[in-house]
Design a protein around this motif. Structure first.
Motif, PDB file in Angstrom:
ATOM      1  N   ASN A 193       9.250  14.642  12.262  1.00 27.17           N
ATOM      2  CA  ASN A 193       9.743  13.269  12.451  1.00 27.17           C
ATOM      3  C   ASN A 193      11.199  13.248  12.917  1.00 27.17           C
ATOM      4  OD1 ASN A 193       7.239  12.245  11.557  1.00 27.17           O
ATOM      5  ND2 ASN A 193       7.925  12.335   9.410  1.00 27.17           N
ATOM      6  N   GLY A 194      11.532  14.196  13.808  1.00 28.74           N
ATOM      7  CA  GLY A 194      12.872  14.231  14.369  1.00 28.74           C
ATOM      8  C   GLY A 194      13.919  14.857  13.481  1.00 28.74           C
ATOM      9  N   THR A 195      13.510  15.380  12.313  1.00 31.26           N
ATOM     10  CA  THR A 195      14.457  15.995  11.383  1.00 31.26           C
ATOM     11  C   THR A 195      14.164  17.489  11.276  1.00 31.26           C
ATOM     12  OG1 THR A 195      14.580  13.953  10.099  1.00 31.26           O
ATOM     13  CG2 THR A 195      15.369  15.975   9.035  1.00 31.26           C
ATOM     14  N   VAL A 196      15.214  18.308  11.305  1.00 24.57           N
ATOM     15  CA  VAL A 196      15.048  19.747  11.188  1.00 24.57           C
ATOM     16  C   VAL A 196      15.361  20.176   9.764  1.00 24.57           C
ATOM     17  CG1 VAL A 196      17.437  20.271  11.864  1.00 24.57           C
ATOM     18  CG2 VAL A 196      15.651  21.980  12.209  1.00 24.57           C
ATOM     19  N   SER A 197      14.627  21.169   9.278  1.00 22.69           N
ATOM     20  CA  SER A 197      14.850  21.664   7.917  1.00 22.69           C
ATOM     21  C   SER A 197      14.530  23.144   7.862  1.00 22.69           C
ATOM     22  CB  SER A 197      13.970  20.901   6.913  1.00 22.69           C
ATOM     23  OG  SER A 197      12.601  21.124   7.184  1.00 22.69           O
TER      24      SER A 197
END
Length: 554
Positions: A238-242
């Motif tokens: 969802n457009g977030t990097v982790s």
């Protein structure tokens, strides 16, 4: 001019040091000369010693024996330390194939030499030198000489036969490569990829999760479904990097940046569902520009207490929220699996938030200056252990005298074992690449200078007599014919690409000059990787076989 005669002619410790130093300096200078793109390198020290001996230069026999023995021991021990970390890991699917091919070449050449010895009446004391020269393998010559001396036999014939066959031993493998390339190589046989030679290099690929079978599974559960090991460096959702952990669930549409080996990419594509076609293995990728919240940094292990610990035992991911994707060791990129045993000098690729990466840096050290001074105590302890092992008698049924690994075999075995397992016992064996090359270069130069000086007095006479011509012809046959057949067999029956086949043969023949030619004329690093895989075991076997030939046939 009496002082000049004292310095260069009259036997003394000073004279021995000067004569050996001059021979090495002249030989290394000549080694920089390239003829048709090929250089003999440090081998010129051998011929400079022969030239000096031919013109009457000599040193005290005790000094000569000491310098020759010390040079050989230092060279093979440092060589063992160098190849030790990757020696046992080479016995994987691709590594087993390359080592079997290398051992087949060793056996083929040995049987050919025995046939020539029996058919032409060449004494085995001379034939072991021919084999050493034809395969450019000076440690095997040292082992054979030690065994001959233990039996009370003269070792001068072995040194002379090695000297006259060595030049064509270098050229023969290069000619075999040229011959096969002209007659039997198609464009499809020349690969720039890693192929079967890839036994340790990592490969980075991006995948999208579209396999319904793993929806909702944790990374640990998904990894258990396939045999290949991999590391997920980053996860986009969802457009977030982790940074994912082993307990992170996988959901449809996740984008994963995965570190594995190239041959495992098809299996990972089946597991995750789809592979993206972006090339993540280019050298010019700015990893810190991929996303704004995470950085990628190389951290060197310099704290002695980390030496020998398993990567998983440090719990860096859980403690700091970072990920370690790759480990660079001795020029080889290793997959950062939890059971990987860390060594001083390992360079870890750490991905995470800037503050977390800085904390990991404190844990691992990253003080490069601390590694610049080699641990000399460990080096000399290893030399002692190697010499002790080399002197242990090994009784072989049917052989009257016991086999000993000797000055060449014992130190290289201990070097390999310490290089591979020393960190598990908290033994600090790390030396910088430049220090290792320096010690190996000094050892090999000493050995070759003394070997040439000892053989030089009778070298020209040997070439001019009938025996010398026979030795040269037999040595060239032992080099060219088995090498040519093995390159062809490795391509047609073992299904290796041309570069991997050439590297395997160069490694089994212990011929770095031929490897340089192959690497310069073929794309990719397949020749170098397969050379490093096949070289250690083949060289060790040649050292043992040289002694067995002397014990059985002399």
């Amino acid at each position: 001019m009496d002082w000049l005669q004292t310095v260069f002619i009259t036997h003394s410790p000073l004279q021995a040091v000067i004569v050996i130093s001059v021979i090495i300096a002249v030989g290394l200078g000549l080694g920089k000369i390239h003829i048709c793109g090929v250089s003999l390198g440090v081998t010129w020290v051998f011929f400079a010693g022969i030239l000096a001996g031919h013109f009457g230069l000599s040193i005290d026999s005790s000094m000569l024996a000491y310098a020759e023995s010390f040079g050989l021991v230092l060279f093979v021990y440092e060589l063992g330390l160098k190849v030790g970390p990757g020696f046992f890991s080479s016995f994987r699917t691709g590594g087993v194939k390359l080592n079997l091919l290398g051992l087949t070449l060793v056996l083929f050449g040995t049987l050919t030499a025995i046939a020539f010895s029996l058919g032409l009446g060449i004494p085995m004391a001379d034939m072991v030198g021919i084999i050493a020269g034809a395969t450019t393998n000076t440690p095997s010559l040292g082992a054979a000489q030690q065994t001959l001396q233990q039996l009370g036999q003269s070792a001068s014939g072995a040194a002379l036969s090695c000297a006259v066959t060595y030049p064509l031993g270098v050229i023969g493998v290069i000619l075999a490569i040229i011959l096969i390339r002209k007659l039997a190589v198609k464009p499809a046989d020349i690969s720039s990829g890693d192929g079967d030679a890839d036994t340790g290099h990592t490969y980075i690929a991006a995948f999208q999760v579209h396999n319904p079978a793993i929806f909702g599974m944790t990374v640990r559960q998904a990894a258990a479904l396939i045999q290949p090991k991999f590391v997920i460096s980053r996860l986009w959702r969802n457009g977030t990097v982790s940074i994912p952990t082993s307990e992170t669930p996988l959901v449809e549409g996740d984008r994963l940046l995965v570190v594995a080996t190239e041959r495992d990419v098809p299996a990972l594509t089946v597991l995750f569902g789809e592979q993206e076609h972006t090339d993540w293995n280019a050298d010019d990728i700015d990893w810190n520009a991929i996303d704004s919240s995470l950085i990628s940094r190389h951290i060197v292990v310099t704290r002695p207490e980390i030496n020998g610990k398993r990567l998983g035992s440090l719990r860096l991911r859980n403690s700091y929220g970072i990920n370690i994707s790759r480990v660079l060791r001795s020029g080889v990129k290793l997959l950062a699996t939890p059971d990987l045993v860390l060594q001083l000098g390992d360079r870890l690729t750490v991905v995470g938030e800037a503050k977390a990466v800085e904390n990991v840096e404190k844990v691992l050290g990253n003080t490069v200056n601390a590694l610049r001074d080699p641990n000399l105590a460990a080096i000399f302890i290893g030399l002692v252990l190697g010499l002790l092992l080399g002197s242990v008698p090994i009784f072989v049924p049917g052989v009257g005298a016991p086999v000993r690994l000797g000055l060449a075999g014992g130190p290289i075995v201990i070097g390999i074992l310490i290089g591979a397992f020393g960190p598990r016992f908290k033994l600090v064996t790390y030396t910088t690449r430049s220090a290792n090359l320096m010690l190996r270069g000094i050892g090999l130069s000493l050995y070759l200078a003394c070997l040439g000086l000892d053989a030089g007095e009778h070298f020209l006479d040997t070439i001019l007599r009938a025996d010398g011509v026979t030795w040269i012809a037999v040595g060239f046959f032992i080099t060219l014919v088995p090498s040519t057949i093995m390159i062809f067999a490795a391509m047609r029956w073992a299904r290796l690409d041309f570069g991997s086949a050439c590297g395997t043969v160069c490694g089994a023949m212990a011929n770095p000059m031929a490897l340089t030619y192959a690497s310069d004329t073929l794309p990719g690093d397949n020749p170098a990787v397969s050379y490093a895989t096949a070289y250690p075991l083949a060289m060790f076997c040649r050292v043992v076989i040289a002694q067995l030939l002397v014990l059985f046939f002399v």
